[in-house]
Design a protein around this motif. Structure first.
Motif, mmCIF file in Angstrom:
data_model
loop_
_atom_site.group_PDB
_atom_site.id
_atom_site.type_symbol
_atom_site.label_atom_id
_atom_site.label_comp_id
_atom_site.label_asym_id
_atom_site.label_seq_id
_atom_site.Cartn_x
_atom_site.Cartn_y
_atom_site.Cartn_z
ATOM 1 N N ALA A 30 -6.056 -1.609 -5.725
ATOM 2 C CA ALA A 30 -5.186 -0.999 -6.814
ATOM 3 C C ALA A 30 -5.349 0.296 -6.713
ATOM 4 O O ALA A 30 -4.715 1.184 -7.045
ATOM 5 C CB ALA A 30 -5.786 -1.804 -7.998
ATOM 6 N N VAL A 31 -6.572 0.688 -6.259
ATOM 7 C CA VAL A 31 -7.021 2.434 -6.312
ATOM 8 C C VAL A 31 -6.465 3.017 -5.023
ATOM 9 O O VAL A 31 -6.008 3.983 -4.976
ATOM 10 C CB VAL A 31 -8.477 2.425 -6.575
ATOM 11 N N TRP A 32 -6.924 2.267 -3.849
ATOM 12 C CA TRP A 32 -6.455 3.104 -2.783
ATOM 13 C C TRP A 32 -5.496 2.269 -1.810
ATOM 14 O O TRP A 32 -4.940 2.688 -0.719
ATOM 15 C CB TRP A 32 -7.817 3.089 -1.656
ATOM 16 N N GLY A 33 -5.000 1.224 -2.172
ATOM 17 C CA GLY A 33 -3.925 0.374 -1.463
ATOM 18 C C GLY A 33 -4.508 -0.337 -0.268
ATOM 19 O O GLY A 33 -3.824 -1.024 0.341
ATOM 20 N N VAL A 34 -5.679 -0.237 -0.225
ATOM 21 C CA VAL A 34 -6.371 -1.189 0.934
ATOM 22 C C VAL A 34 -6.494 -2.594 0.872
ATOM 23 O O VAL A 34 -7.245 -2.992 -0.519
ATOM 24 C CB VAL A 34 -7.924 -0.425 1.114
ATOM 25 N N GLY A 35 -5.978 -3.389 1.529
ATOM 26 C CA GLY A 35 -6.061 -4.784 1.155
ATOM 27 C C GLY A 35 -4.968 -5.350 0.348
ATOM 28 O O GLY A 35 -5.202 -6.533 -0.194
ATOM 29 N N ASP A 39 3.268 -8.179 -1.475
ATOM 30 C CA ASP A 39 4.177 -7.856 -2.540
ATOM 31 C C ASP A 39 3.476 -6.751 -3.357
ATOM 32 O O ASP A 39 4.094 -6.726 -4.582
ATOM 33 C CB ASP A 39 4.310 -9.352 -3.383
ATOM 34 N N GLY A 40 2.282 -6.289 -2.742
ATOM 35 C CA GLY A 40 1.764 -4.989 -3.514
ATOM 36 C C GLY A 40 0.674 -5.579 -4.481
ATOM 37 O O GLY A 40 0.215 -4.657 -4.931
ATOM 38 N N SER A 41 0.680 -7.003 -4.714
ATOM 39 C CA SER A 41 -0.535 -7.245 -5.463
ATOM 40 C C SER A 41 -1.934 -7.237 -5.065
ATOM 41 O O SER A 41 -2.037 -7.320 -3.677
ATOM 42 C CB SER A 41 -0.200 -8.603 -6.142
ATOM 43 N N SER A 42 -2.710 -7.315 -5.857
ATOM 44 C CA SER A 42 -4.316 -7.255 -5.329
ATOM 45 C C SER A 42 -4.635 -8.926 -5.336
ATOM 46 O O SER A 42 -4.721 -9.401 -5.848
ATOM 47 C CB SER A 42 -5.213 -6.625 -6.159
ATOM 48 N N PRO A 43 -5.659 -8.974 -4.005
ATOM 49 C CA PRO A 43 -5.843 -10.427 -3.944
ATOM 50 C C PRO A 43 -7.295 -10.714 -4.921
ATOM 51 O O PRO A 43 -7.475 -11.871 -5.133
ATOM 52 C CB PRO A 43 -6.478 -10.675 -2.356
ATOM 53 N N TRP A 44 -7.703 -9.581 -5.288
ATOM 54 C CA TRP A 44 -9.001 -9.733 -6.167
ATOM 55 C C TRP A 44 -8.473 -9.437 -7.681
ATOM 56 O O TRP A 44 -9.622 -9.544 -8.546
ATOM 57 C CB TRP A 44 -9.862 -8.441 -5.769
ATOM 58 N N ALA A 45 -7.382 -9.584 -8.120
ATOM 59 C CA ALA A 45 -6.799 -9.352 -9.315
ATOM 60 C C ALA A 45 -7.488 -10.077 -10.391
ATOM 61 O O ALA A 45 -8.020 -9.779 -11.578
ATOM 62 C CB ALA A 45 -5.420 -9.324 -9.423
ATOM 63 N N ALA A 46 -7.630 -11.497 -10.356
ATOM 64 C CA ALA A 46 -8.175 -12.368 -11.207
ATOM 65 C C ALA A 46 -9.962 -12.280 -11.028
ATOM 66 O O ALA A 46 -10.346 -12.304 -12.454
ATOM 67 C CB ALA A 46 -7.998 -13.752 -10.678
ATOM 68 N N VAL A 47 -10.404 -11.816 -10.264
ATOM 69 C CA VAL A 47 -11.899 -11.878 -10.438
ATOM 70 C C VAL A 47 -12.585 -10.402 -10.702
ATOM 71 O O VAL A 47 -13.663 -10.133 -11.195
ATOM 72 C CB VAL A 47 -12.636 -12.334 -8.949
ATOM 73 N N GLU A 48 -11.518 -9.416 -10.306
ATOM 74 C CA GLU A 48 -12.238 -8.139 -10.307
ATOM 75 C C GLU A 48 -12.518 -7.730 -11.933
ATOM 76 O O GLU A 48 -13.692 -7.169 -11.981
ATOM 77 C CB GLU A 48 -11.040 -6.967 -10.294
#
Length: 133
Positions: A30-35, A39-48
């Motif tokens: 989300a912050v740096w676009g890394v990983g 589709d632009g989503s974060s794989p960590w969104a649920a756990v962050e």
């Protein structure tokens, strides 16, 4: 024996530092676009958010853990019981982090927190005993 509480205290500091690293990695998409996913989503969104909440927890009840440990060192009240309770607290913190970050089971999290809660109360009982002798 007075300094034997330093190791579990340092272990908790290291655990907290590790959680900061984990939170940084979780926020990277989300912050740096890394990983980021395609589709632009974060794989960590649920756990962050759970990592962030757990990191905040490391500055709540543990404050009383540090205060008890420092008082025991100052009062010369460090004994095997206190050292065992300090390590029990540390193990409980790791378990609590695992449950809070990897699950949404509030009941289990409360049960695991009880380990930390009782360990710190035991440390404070030891502080009281050391202060009255």
């Amino acid at each position: 024996m007075t300094h034997d509480l330093l190791l579990p205290m340092t272990a908790h500091v290291a655990w907290t530092a590790l959680l900061y690293v984990l939170l940084t990695v979780a926020r990277a998409p989300a912050v740096w676009g890394v990983g980021r996913r395609a589709d632009g989503s974060s794989p960590w969104a649920a756990v962050e958010p759970r990592i962030g909440a757990n990191l905040s927890n490391q500055f709540e009840w543990p404050v009383l853990f540090y205060a008890a440990c420092l008082l025991l060192m100052l009062l010369g009240g460090v004994n095997r019981w206190a050292i065992g309770l300090a390590w029990l607290f540390m193990i409980g913190r790791v378990l609590h982090s695992g449950v809070q970050i990897l699950t949404t089971d509030i009941r289990l999290r409360g049960l695991v927190f009880t380990i930390n809660f009782l360990a710190v109360l035991g440390l404070w009982a030891t502080v009281l005993a050391a202060g009255w002798r």
